[in-house]
Design a protein around this motif. Structure first.
Motif, short mmCIF file in Angstrom:
data_model
loop_
_atom_site.label_atom_id
_atom_site.label_comp_id
_atom_site.label_asym_id
_atom_site.label_seq_id
_atom_site.Cartn_x
_atom_site.Cartn_y
_atom_site.Cartn_z
N LEU A 194 -10.27 -8.30 -2.26
CA LEU A 194 -9.88 -8.40 -0.88
C LEU A 194 -8.64 -9.22 -0.76
O LEU A 194 -8.24 -9.92 -1.66
CB LEU A 194 -11.01 -9.02 -0.03
N GLY A 195 -8.04 -9.19 0.40
CA GLY A 195 -6.81 -9.90 0.64
C GLY A 195 -7.01 -11.02 1.62
O GLY A 195 -8.03 -11.11 2.28
N GLY A 196 -5.99 -11.88 1.76
CA GLY A 196 -6.08 -12.94 2.72
C GLY A 196 -4.81 -13.74 2.70
O GLY A 196 -4.07 -13.73 1.74
N GLY A 197 -4.55 -14.48 3.77
CA GLY A 197 -3.36 -15.29 3.86
C GLY A 197 -3.70 -16.68 4.30
O GLY A 197 -4.76 -16.94 4.81
N ASP B 236 -9.74 -22.40 -5.31
CA ASP B 236 -8.80 -21.50 -5.98
C ASP B 236 -8.41 -20.32 -5.09
O ASP B 236 -7.30 -19.80 -5.19
CB ASP B 236 -9.40 -20.98 -7.29
N ILE B 237 -9.33 -19.89 -4.24
CA ILE B 237 -9.02 -18.77 -3.36
C ILE B 237 -8.00 -19.16 -2.31
O ILE B 237 -7.10 -18.37 -1.98
CB ILE B 237 -10.31 -18.24 -2.70
N ASP B 238 -8.09 -20.38 -1.78
CA ASP B 238 -7.05 -20.86 -0.87
C ASP B 238 -5.69 -20.80 -1.54
O ASP B 238 -4.70 -20.37 -0.94
CB ASP B 238 -7.35 -22.30 -0.45
N LEU B 239 -5.64 -21.24 -2.79
CA LEU B 239 -4.37 -21.23 -3.51
C LEU B 239 -3.87 -19.82 -3.74
O LEU B 239 -2.69 -19.51 -3.54
CB LEU B 239 -4.53 -21.96 -4.85
N ALA B 240 -4.77 -18.93 -4.15
CA ALA B 240 -4.38 -17.54 -4.40
C ALA B 240 -3.82 -16.90 -3.13
O ALA B 240 -2.80 -16.20 -3.16
CB ALA B 240 -5.58 -16.74 -4.90
N ARG B 241 -4.48 -17.14 -2.02
CA ARG B 241 -4.01 -16.56 -0.75
C ARG B 241 -2.69 -17.17 -0.32
O ARG B 241 -1.84 -16.49 0.28
CB ARG B 241 -5.08 -16.74 0.31
N ALA B 242 -2.50 -18.45 -0.60
CA ALA B 242 -1.23 -19.09 -0.26
C ALA B 242 -0.08 -18.46 -1.03
O ALA B 242 0.99 -18.18 -0.48
CB ALA B 242 -1.30 -20.58 -0.56
N ILE B 243 -0.30 -18.24 -2.32
CA ILE B 243 0.74 -17.61 -3.15
C ILE B 243 1.02 -16.20 -2.62
O ILE B 243 2.18 -15.79 -2.49
CB ILE B 243 0.29 -17.57 -4.62
N GLY B 244 -0.05 -15.46 -2.33
CA GLY B 244 0.11 -14.11 -1.83
C GLY B 244 0.86 -14.05 -0.52
O GLY B 244 1.76 -13.22 -0.32
N ALA B 245 0.50 -14.94 0.40
CA ALA B 245 1.15 -14.96 1.71
C ALA B 245 2.63 -15.31 1.59
O ALA B 245 3.48 -14.74 2.28
CB ALA B 245 0.44 -15.95 2.63
N ALA B 246 2.95 -16.26 0.69
CA ALA B 246 4.34 -16.67 0.54
C ALA B 246 5.19 -15.57 -0.08
O ALA B 246 6.34 -15.37 0.31
CB ALA B 246 4.40 -17.93 -0.33
N PRO C 241 -0.89 -10.77 4.43
CA PRO C 241 -2.15 -10.93 3.69
C PRO C 241 -2.82 -9.61 3.33
O PRO C 241 -3.58 -9.54 2.37
CB PRO C 241 -3.03 -11.74 4.66
N ASP C 242 -2.52 -8.55 4.06
CA ASP C 242 -3.11 -7.24 3.76
C ASP C 242 -2.54 -6.63 2.48
O ASP C 242 -3.08 -5.64 1.98
CB ASP C 242 -2.90 -6.28 4.92
N LYS C 243 -1.46 -7.21 1.96
CA LYS C 243 -0.86 -6.71 0.73
C LYS C 243 -1.28 -7.53 -0.49
O LYS C 243 -0.71 -7.39 -1.57
CB LYS C 243 0.66 -6.70 0.86
#
Length: 316
Positions: free
Chosen positions: A24-27, A104-114, A119-121
């Motif tokens: 799943l995705g997230g931001g 770790d999920i907060d960090l992963a989503r932060a990297i993804g959002a940046a 977040p959908d990507k």
């Protein structure tokens, strides 16, 4: 500092255990690193990082520029991040919301959002402990954010970000066990560790256990202990404390082994992506988001508040 080792500051983060696959995705903001430095050329940075491959704190300088690896990820419109699915408060699905969550999920989503800006990507893909390096090398994932210890051997296979957390190895035993030290818990005993983990390497090097039971994920060791098939488990202190919290019939033995750091794993052929990750970590820590995530997920369960915090005096 001695190369190939981490300064003796430890994490004792308590992490409850859970298991479920999740994609799943997230931001949202997350991260942790030293002060930001923007715009260093990726090829030059890669050469600098390779100059001393056994310095586990060394990584490419942070950069907000899009190099070829980042551009390729944006072109495919999907950033795939390998995560854990077995460690509640680090990375596990919340049964009440259906969402995967944790530090770790907060960090992963932060990297993804940046990187993606959407977040959908971002796709969070569960990866087993033993498959982390292979998943990065074969580009099944773009990154690994999964309590992954930085060490010299792994640095030969993948690149790492700046560290974002301190850990040490700890040992769990049944509460009924009379052992009082790490050596007593291991010597002549049947000990469990996850394949490809630092714990496995430590036990293999020690060669004092009667038998070493190897599993795909550290959660499997808890099951084997519940069934009475092993005498002890070695894993990092956050996950060990999580197992002890999950099951009141097991306990953590006094004493720590091999202080270490955790980093984000990236393919060695993508230095610009590593640089972008380091920029996210720097921005995230400077903004206070690292601390907020830590306080939400880990602080209530810490056994030693003074020793876990990486970016303080341990930063370089």
């Amino acid at each position: 500092m001695r190369k190939g080792t981490v300064r003796t500051r430890s994490v004792t983060a308590l992490a409850l255990l859970a298991s479920c696959a999740a994609v799943l995705g997230g931001g949202g903001p997350s991260g942790a690193a030293p002060a930001a430095t923007v715009g260093t050329a990726a090829p030059q940075a890669a050469q600098e990082a390779q100059a001393d491959p056994c310095d586990i704190y060394r990584s490419v300088p942070p950069s907000s520029e899009d190099g070829p690896a980042v551009k390729a990820i944006k072109a495919k419109r999907s950033l795939v991040i390998g995560v854990d699915q077995n460690s509640y408060r680090w990375g596990a699905r919340n049964p009440n919301t259906g969402q995967i969550e944790g530090f770790d999920i907060d960090l992963a989503r932060a990297i993804g959002a940046a990187i993606m800006g959407d977040p959908d990507k971002v796709v969070l893909k569960p990866v087993a402990t033993a498959d982390r390096v292979d998943a990065v090398q074969k580009h099944r994932v773009d990154l690994i954010v999964r309590t992954m210890t930085v060490n010299c051997k792994r640095m030969e296979d993948v690149a790492f970000s700046k560290p974002y957390f301190n850990i040490t190895q700890r040992v769990l035993v049944p509460r009924s066990s009379p052992v009082k030290s790490v050596d007593e818990a291991i010597n002549g005993k049947t000990v469990c560790a996850a394949k490809g983990s630092t714990a496995f390497n430590v036990l293999n090097d020690k060669k004092t256990a009667k038998a070493l039971t190897v599993v795909e994920n550290q959660l499997d060791c808890l099951v084997l202990m519940q069934l009475g098939k092993i005498d002890a488990t070695m894993t990092d202190d956050g996950l060990a404390a999580g197992q002890a919290a999950q099951d009141q019939t097991v306990r953590i033995v006094d004493g720590e082994v091999q202080p270490e750091v955790i980093g984000v794993a990236v393919s060695k052929d993508s230095p610009d992506l590593t640089a972008r990750v380091n920029q996210v970590l720097a921005d995230y820590y400077a903004s206070g988001a690292w601390r907020s995530s830590y306080e939400r997920w880990l602080k209530p369960y810490m056994l030693n508040e003074a020793d876990h915090y990486w970016p303080g005096t341990a930063a370089r």
